[in-house]
Design a protein around this motif. Structure first.
Motif, PDB file in Angstrom:
ATOM      1  N   LEU A   4       0.860  -1.171   0.000  1.00  0.00           N
ATOM      2  CA  LEU A   4       0.000   0.000   0.000  1.00  0.00           C
ATOM      3  C   LEU A   4       0.899   1.226   0.000  1.00  0.00           C
ATOM      4  N   VAL A  31      -9.834  -7.071  -2.656  1.00  0.00           N
ATOM      5  CA  VAL A  31      -9.638  -6.088  -1.585  1.00  0.00           C
ATOM      6  C   VAL A  31     -10.995  -5.823  -0.952  1.00  0.00           C
ATOM      7  N   MET A  34     -11.491  -0.965   2.897  1.00  0.00           N
ATOM      8  CA  MET A  34     -10.334  -0.075   2.832  1.00  0.00           C
ATOM      9  C   MET A  34     -10.610   1.112   3.750  1.00  0.00           C
ATOM     10  N   ARG A  71     -13.393   4.980  -3.294  1.00  0.00           N
ATOM     11  CA  ARG A  71     -12.477   3.965  -3.792  1.00  0.00           C
ATOM     12  C   ARG A  71     -12.750   3.659  -5.252  1.00  0.00           C
ATOM     13  N   CYS A  95      -3.012   4.449   5.233  1.00  0.00           N
ATOM     14  CA  CYS A  95      -3.981   3.692   4.450  1.00  0.00           C
ATOM     15  C   CYS A  95      -4.027   2.258   4.990  1.00  0.00           C
ATOM     16  N   ALA A  97      -5.977  -1.713   4.357  1.00  0.00           N
ATOM     17  CA  ALA A  97      -6.821  -2.528   3.487  1.00  0.00           C
ATOM     18  C   ALA A  97      -6.892  -3.955   4.006  1.00  0.00           C
TER      19      ALA A  97
END
Length: 121
Positions: A4, A31, A34, A71, A95, A97
């Motif tokens: 990331l 994913v 997030m 996103r 960030c 995820a």
């Protein structure tokens, strides 16, 4: 290896705006959630905003109405548009995820390296 990488931090005056971006790369199946977290000096890391794969968002009370998370599921990117910034928003923003590496494996949590946001009064 999932990575990331954040970008977009910087120095801004109170009342200003910044947009953070985070790119998720590597070999993965999907994913899931997030999000963006932040950590101010001497404070614990706290959640700022999250977004599910279906686009459902949630925000910390302190940023509601000022920050917007979004996103791009094709590009595996997540964004944080920050407006009406306050000095108390100063922190390192991370960030986050939840990434599923393959269909039959549970997801793992991954973090970016962080990007500094400084809001001057």
């Amino acid at each position: 290896q999932v990575q990331l990488v954040e970008s977009g931090g910087g120095l801004v005056q109170a009342g200003g705006s910044l947009r953070l971006s985070c790119a998720v790369s590597g070999s993965m199946y999907r994913v899931n959630v997030m999000g963006w977290y932040r950590q101010a000096p001497g404070a614990q890391r706290e959640v700022v905003a999250t977004v599910t794969g279906g686009g459902v968002t949630s925000y910390a009370d302190s940023v509601k109405g000022r920050f917007t998370i979004s996103r791009d599921n094709v590009k595996n990117m997540v964004y944080l548009q920050m407006t009406s910034l306050k000095p108390e928003d100063t922190a390192v923003y991370y960030c986050n995820a939840l990434v599923q590496l393959s269909l039959f494996r549970p997801p793992n949590v991954y973090w970016g390296q962080g990007t500094q946001v400084t809001v001057s009064s």
